[in-house]
Design a protein around this motif. Structure first.
Motif, PDB file in Angstrom:
ATOM      1  N   ASP A   1       0.882  -1.212   0.111  1.00 48.87           N
ATOM      2  CA  ASP A   1       0.005   0.104  -0.065  1.00 48.87           C
ATOM      3  C   ASP A   1       0.972   1.237  -0.194  1.00 48.87           C
ATOM      4  N   GLY A   2       1.876   1.200   0.913  1.00 49.85           N
ATOM      5  CA  GLY A   2       2.725   2.263   0.836  1.00 49.85           C
ATOM      6  C   GLY A   2       3.482   2.602  -0.369  1.00 49.85           C
ATOM      7  N   VAL A   3       3.959   1.415  -1.031  1.00 48.71           N
ATOM      8  CA  VAL A   3       4.559   1.707  -2.423  1.00 48.71           C
ATOM      9  C   VAL A   3       3.787   2.306  -3.324  1.00 48.71           C
ATOM     10  N   LEU A   4       2.474   1.885  -3.403  1.00 51.90           N
ATOM     11  CA  LEU A   4       1.343   2.333  -4.434  1.00 51.90           C
ATOM     12  C   LEU A   4       1.102   4.050  -4.151  1.00 51.90           C
ATOM     13  N   GLN A   5       1.085   4.385  -2.682  1.00 51.81           N
ATOM     14  CA  GLN A   5       0.857   5.549  -2.572  1.00 51.81           C
ATOM     15  C   GLN A   5       2.069   6.571  -3.115  1.00 51.81           C
ATOM     16  N   THR A   6       3.582   5.853  -2.622  1.00 55.17           N
ATOM     17  CA  THR A   6       4.424   6.684  -3.110  1.00 55.17           C
ATOM     18  C   THR A   6       4.512   6.877  -4.582  1.00 55.17           C
ATOM     19  N   LEU A   7       4.120   6.125  -5.504  1.00 52.32           N
ATOM     20  CA  LEU A   7       4.229   5.985  -6.882  1.00 52.32           C
ATOM     21  C   LEU A   7       3.048   7.054  -7.339  1.00 52.32           C
ATOM     22  N   ARG A   8       1.817   6.964  -6.625  1.00 49.89           N
ATOM     23  CA  ARG A   8       0.708   8.182  -6.892  1.00 49.89           C
ATOM     24  C   ARG A   8       1.268   9.278  -6.679  1.00 49.89           C
ATOM     25  N   GLU A   9       1.820   9.529  -5.609  1.00 49.36           N
ATOM     26  CA  GLU A   9       2.402  11.191  -5.103  1.00 49.36           C
ATOM     27  C   GLU A   9       3.480  11.525  -6.093  1.00 49.36           C
ATOM     28  N   ASN A  10       4.069  10.565  -6.697  1.00 46.92           N
ATOM     29  CA  ASN A  10       5.264  11.100  -7.823  1.00 46.92           C
ATOM     30  C   ASN A  10       4.865  11.161  -9.110  1.00 46.92           C
ATOM     31  N   GLY A  11       3.336  10.783  -9.246  1.00 44.86           N
ATOM     32  CA  GLY A  11       2.849  11.085 -10.634  1.00 44.86           C
ATOM     33  C   GLY A  11       3.166   9.774 -11.747  1.00 44.86           C
ATOM     34  N   VAL A  12       3.592   8.624 -10.975  1.00 50.12           N
ATOM     35  CA  VAL A  12       4.023   7.549 -11.750  1.00 50.12           C
ATOM     36  C   VAL A  12       2.948   6.372 -11.787  1.00 50.12           C
TER      37      VAL A  12
END
Length: 304
Positions: free
Chosen positions: A266-277
Motif C-alpha cells: 500500500d505504501g509503495v502504491l501511495q508513493t508512486l501516486r504521489e510522484n505521478g508514476v
C-alpha cells in the motif's frame, strides 16, 4: 521404526590444512527424494565419496540402509548406486558389455532383462552394441546412470547428473528417476540447477564450507522465505528515489522490489501516486529455491 536410508553422524574430513567436512550430521529417510546443495567447495562430493567408500572420514559414522560404510562396507556398497560428476568409462567395451561387467562387480548374474529395461528407459537401446568411446558426452552420462542402477540399489546418489547435457536427456533422466522414486528407491541429488531440486526434492540440505547450514522441507523453506517480490512496469519508467532501497533487480523491463511483508505494498502504491508514476503492469513473484540459496550462502536469515 524404519531405519534411515542414509545416516551421517559427525563426519569430519581434512585434506592437509583444508577442513572439508566439519562434523556433518543428517539423515535421509527411505523413499525420500533429497537434495544436497551447496557451492563448489562446500563438501558435497567429499561427503558422497565417504558414503561410496572412495574416501575414509577422519571421524564420525556413515551408514547406508543400516550398514556402516567402513565396518560393513560390502553390504553398504551393494545398497548404494552413485552417478559421479566425471565422465569415467572404459573405452574397450560396448554399452551392454559395460553394464554386464558392472553387474559382475556386485555378483549379479543373468541380469539382461533388467539391463534391457534400463537401456530402454534411458533411451540407450539403439546404442547397446556401440563402443563406449564412440558415444557423445550426453550418451556417456546416460551410461553412467545405467551403471549406478544395474545392481538395483535401494539408495541412488546423483552427483550433478545433468551438468552440461541437453534438455532431452534431462527430461528422459528425470522421468526415469521419478519412476524409481515412486517404486521406493531413495534418491539423493546434488545439482547447481536449483529449479530441478525445487521441482523434484521434498527435503533440502544446504552445505557451506563443510557444514550443514540449512536442513528443512522444500515447501516449508519456500513458505517461510522472508522476502516477497513484485515486478512493476512503470510509466514513466523511473522508480522514485523513496523506493530505491526496495529494488533488488529488474525483470523484462520491470522494476523488481523486495518487500518483507505485502502490507508494505500500500505504501509503495501511495508513493508512486504521489510522484505521478502510473503502474502499467504488476506481477507478484513467487519466491523460489534460488532465492533461499542465495540468502543462505550470503549469511542472511531465512524464515519467518
Amino acid at each position: 521404526m524404519t531405519q534411515p536410508a542414509i545416516q551421517i553422524s559427525q563426519i569430519r574430513k581434512r585434506f592437509g590444512k583444508l577442513e572439508a567436512l566439519k562434523g556433518v550430521s543428517l539423515n535421509v529417510e527411505q523413499g525420500e527424494f533429497f537434495a544436497l546443495l551447496g557451492p563448489n567447495g562446500a563438501g558435497k562430493t567429499t561427503l558422497i565419496s565417504i558414503l561410496a567408500g572412495l574416501t575414509r572420514a577422519d571421524s564420525g559414522e556413515a551408514r547406508i540402509m543400516g550398514h556402516d560404510v567402513v565396518q560393513d562396507y560390502r553390504a553398504a556398497r551393494h545398497a548404494l548406486g552413485v552417478v559421479p560428476q566425471e565422465l569415467v568409462f572404459d573405452p574397450f567395451f560396448t554399452v551392454r558389455e559395460t553394464l554386464r561387467i558392472q553387474s559382475g562387480y556386485y555378483g549379479v548374474k543373468h541380469n539382461d532383462d533388467w539391463i534391457d529395461e534400463i537401456l530402454h528407459n534411458l533411451d540407450l537401446t539403439d546404442k547397446a552394441e556401440t563402443n563406449m568411446r564412440k558415444l557423445s558426452g550426453g550418451m556417456k552420462r546416460r551410461v553412467l546412470v545405467a551403471q549406478a542402477l544395474v545392481h538395483k540399489p535401494p539408495v541412488i546418489v546423483l552427483d550433478e547428473p545433468t551438468a552440461g547435457v541437453d534438455v532431452e536427456l534431462r527430461q528422459t533422466l528425470w522421468a526415469f528417476v521419478r519412476q524409481l522414486n515412486q517404486q521406493g528407491h531413495t534418491i539423493v541429488l546434488t545439482t547447481h540447477y536449483l529449479e530441478e531440486a525445487e521441482a523434484l526434492c521434498s527435503r533440502v540440505a544446504m552445505l557451506k564450507l563443510g557444514e550443514v547450514v540449512l536442513l528443512d522441507r522444500t515447501d516449508k523453506l519456500l513458505a517461510q522465505h522472508a522476502d516477497k517480490k513484485v515486478a512493476l512496469r512503470l510509466a514513466p519508467d523511473a522508480l522514485p528515489q523513496a523506493l530505491q532501497h526496495l529494488k533488488c533487480g529488474e525483470q523484462r523491463g520491470a522494476h523488481v522490489l523486495a518487500l518483507p511483508d505485502f502490507a508494505l505494498l500500500d505504501g509503495v502504491l501511495q508513493t508512486l501516486r504521489e510522484n505521478g508514476v502510473k503502474i502499467e503492469d504488476m506481477e507478484v513473484l513467487t519466491p523460489d529455491l534460488e532465492d533461499v540459496f542465495v540468502k543462505v550462502m550470503h549469511g542472511e536469515r531465512v524464515g519467518a
